[in-house]
Design a protein around this motif. Structure first.
Motif, mmCIF file in Angstrom:
data_model
loop_
_atom_site.group_PDB
_atom_site.id
_atom_site.type_symbol
_atom_site.label_atom_id
_atom_site.label_comp_id
_atom_site.label_asym_id
_atom_site.label_seq_id
_atom_site.Cartn_x
_atom_site.Cartn_y
_atom_site.Cartn_z
ATOM 1 N N SER A 181 1.083 -0.872 0.251
ATOM 2 C CA SER A 181 -0.037 0.022 0.324
ATOM 3 C C SER A 181 0.962 1.045 -0.514
ATOM 4 O O SER A 181 0.189 1.915 -0.492
ATOM 5 C CB SER A 181 -0.820 0.035 1.346
ATOM 6 O OG SER A 181 -1.600 -1.150 1.019
ATOM 7 N N GLN B 299 -7.424 0.007 -0.130
ATOM 8 C CA GLN B 299 -7.916 -1.604 0.338
ATOM 9 C C GLN B 299 -9.175 -1.231 0.975
ATOM 10 O O GLN B 299 -10.164 -2.600 1.318
ATOM 11 C CB GLN B 299 -6.947 -1.610 1.317
ATOM 12 C CG GLN B 299 -6.546 -2.661 1.743
ATOM 13 C CD GLN B 299 -5.683 -3.530 2.148
ATOM 14 O OE1 GLN B 299 -4.032 -2.254 2.698
ATOM 15 N NE2 GLN B 299 -4.935 -4.533 2.484
ATOM 16 N N ASP C 120 -5.989 -1.572 -4.402
ATOM 17 C CA ASP C 120 -5.302 -2.612 -3.401
ATOM 18 C C ASP C 120 -6.248 -3.370 -3.158
ATOM 19 O O ASP C 120 -7.496 -3.293 -2.309
ATOM 20 C CB ASP C 120 -5.292 -1.457 -2.267
ATOM 21 C CG ASP C 120 -3.976 -2.250 -1.456
ATOM 22 O OD1 ASP C 120 -4.420 -2.999 -1.445
ATOM 23 O OD2 ASP C 120 -3.794 -0.953 -0.803
HETATM 24 MG MG LIG Z 1 -1.455 -2.700 2.345
#
Ligand SMILES: [Mg+2]
Ligand SMILES: Nc1ncnc2c1ncn2[C@@H]1O[C@H](COP(=O)(O)OP(=O)(O)OP(=O)(O)O)[C@@H](O)[C@H]1O
Lengths: 271, 256
Positions: free
Chosen positions: B57, B97, B173
């Motif tokens: 990330s 995410q 993500d």
């Molecule tokens: Mg991540």
């Protein structure tokens, strides 16, 4: 198939009426209790200490129905609102500068904290010494007494904004104006409304002190008159004008909260 | 077989990129990315694999221009995404995410967000957002607030929000991790079709080797702190046996 409807079930309409009545009941109950206690006291004490609320009621009607006296109430309300608006604009601007720059924050925070320790009456004295116009003196006092709280509240709201959401909005490359409109304003609005509620109460208490700078009208001026006449019913009636004002505005703000923040999830379990 | 392209031709170019969190040189300093070199060709679908906390990330945030690398250079279409932040308006879309929906906006208003930044007229905006919501199976939930949607539904709204802007570079993500397998499978196919048909460049983080093999035409496996441990390209012609080999190699690298 049963031909008789169950007796205990009430129609939704009745249910709603009952719920509304109950809500109304619980919201007026505290006031009823205060009124009863006062009225009870008025039976045992001389009039100049605890006048009957019926007298006070008629004095309130007098104020409402006399143009000159109601103008006093309006003048005070305008002073409150002008002071709050001024403090909000300045405080909001300061808070924005403080979140953007550590240096500004380090410089302004102690000054605002210092201001918070200065009594309203001291600002009255300063205003009389520094300035001439009565209205400007009052405006100055109102702004100085509510500015620190407004600034710290807006600052807290800005700091509490979600970094994740902020970055998500940033990823779309908003202009500054768009960032403010889609992210910052809606994120801090709940805290802004709370800040207004809190400061409104403070301002309505400070305004009567501010009006001692030589105002020849307004609730503070009228209260001073009642004190010289030793007229408790009058003093109460004038005080109640401000109380009504605060209650009405608080109610309006609550209404805005209830409609504007419907998006919030509510847990079925209370705290 | 490592992909090598000249920096200028690459859609995404990372050179000796490091990211240190906390003050460099102090005890609290943490090196999340360490001297990473990575080039992504235009039109490539890169699947990024790596153990949790290995800095995936963080790499995304640097490509997106949301964080500045501590050292090294990041270029997207030849430009610095952090310094030339605004020049990427409408050119990059990110599926985060977590869903990151604005709680005060309804599903459809959330999807419209990116289009608002691009000054798309209101009617067209609504139409596009509606189209994407329907595509993701959210018809009938347009006016629901995020708190009234399930986790998977929220994630799909956030996918719709990213795709609605029709950006050329997609950063995703773990976009399908909150979904059941059949929905995820359908969306994966749709995703691959979208990227291939429009010649988009996509970087795709996942924890699933199967998903990486299904979506990517290149897989990069990272080890902590984000450094390339394994880098493989393949295409539709790559046979089953070779794919199984890749799968077991990746499994081996991840297990190290
Ligand atoms: Mg991540
Ligand atoms: N803002 C931050 N401050 C300090 N450390 C951070 C920060 N963001 C990430 N880290 C650290 O950097 C490392 C990499 O984080 P990152 O979020 O990039 O991992 P990831 O590969 O995406 O993991 P996951 O697969 O669990 O999402 C982690 O060890 C984390 O502790």
């Amino acid at each position: 198939m049963s031909d008789a409807a169950p007796q205990t079930v009430t129609s939704p309409r009745e249910n709603r009426l009952f719920a509304a009545a109950k809500r109304l009941g619980t919201s007026v109950l505290p006031f009823v209790v205060v009124i009863l206690v006062w009225q009870f006291a008025s039976l045992f004490f001389p009039r100049f200490l605890f006048p009957s609320l019926i007298d006070v009621f008629w004095r309130c009607i007098d104020i409402f129905s006399s143009g000159a006296m109601f103008a006093d109430v309006l003048a005070t309300i305008l002073r409150i609102l002008a002071g709050l608006a001024g403090a909000f604009v300045i405080g909001g601007g300061l808070a924005l500068l403080m979140v953007r720059s550590r240096a500004v924050d380090n410089f302004m925070s102690p000054i605002l904290t210092l201001f918070q320790g200065i009594p309203a009456l001291s600002w009255v004295v300063f205003a009389i010494i520094w300035f001439h116009g009565v209205e400007f003196r009052i405006f100055f006092i109102m702004v100085m007494t509510t500015l620190p709280a407004f600034t710290f509240q807006v600052l807290g709201a800005l700091r509490a904004m979600s970094k994740d959401l902020m970055e998500m909005v940033f990823s779309f490359r908003p202009t500054r104006a768009k960032l403010f409109r889609v992210m910052i304003a809606p994120a801090i609005l709940p805290d802004i409304l709370t800040a207004w509620k809190v400061n409104l109460g403070n301002a309505s208490r400070v305004v009567v002190v501010a009006e001692l700078v030589g105002a020849t009208g307004g609730v503070g001026y009228q209260l001073l008159q009642q004190q010289q006449l030793f007229d408790m019913a009058g003093a109460l009636a004038w005080t109640l004008q401000l109380v009504f004002f605060v209650l009405i505005v608080q109610g309006a703000l609550t209404l805005i909260e209830n409609t504007a923040f419907r998006y919030r999830a509510v847990s079925e379990r209370a705290i | 077989m490592r992909d090598t392209v000249t920096p200028l031709a690459a859609a995404i170019h990372l050179e000796h990129v490091s990211k240190v969190f906390g003050k460099a040189g102090t005890d609290s300093a943490y090196r999340a990315v360490d001297g990473l070199d990575l080039d992504v060709r235009p039109g490539q679908m890169l699947a990024l694999l790596g153990k949790t906390g290995c800095g995936k990330s963080t790499i995304f945030n640097m490509i997106a221009g949301l964080t500045e690398p501590s050292s090294g250079t990041v270029r997207v279409s030849g430009r610095d995404p952090f310094r030339e932040f605004d020049s990427f308006r409408g050119k990059m879309a990110i599926v985060f995410q977590s869903d990151r929906l604005l709680p005060w906006r309804t599903a459809i208003q959330n999807v419209e967000l990116g289009l608002e930044m691009l000054e798309v007229p209101a009617a067209e905006r609504r139409e596009k957002a509606q189209l994407w919501l329907t595509k993701l199976g959210l018809g009938g939930h347009e006016n629901d607030y995020p708190h009234a949607l399930s986790g998977g539904m929220r994630q799909r709204v956030s996918i719709a929000r990213a795709f609605a802007t029709n950006a050329n570079i997609l950063l995703c993500d773990e976009p399908f991790s909150a979904l059941d397998e059949s929905t995820a499978g359908r969306l994966r196919a749709e995703f691959v079709r979208l990227v291939k048909e429009n010649g988009k460049t996509a970087v795709f983080i996942t924890h699933s080797i199967s998903e990486a093999l299904e979506i990517g035409d290149r897989i990069v496996v990272l080890k902590r702190p984000a450094k390339i441990a394994y880098d493989v390209s393949f295409d539709a012609d790559t046979g089953r046996e070779e794919r199984e080999l890749i799968r077991s190699r990746i499994g081996g690298v991840l297990a190290e």
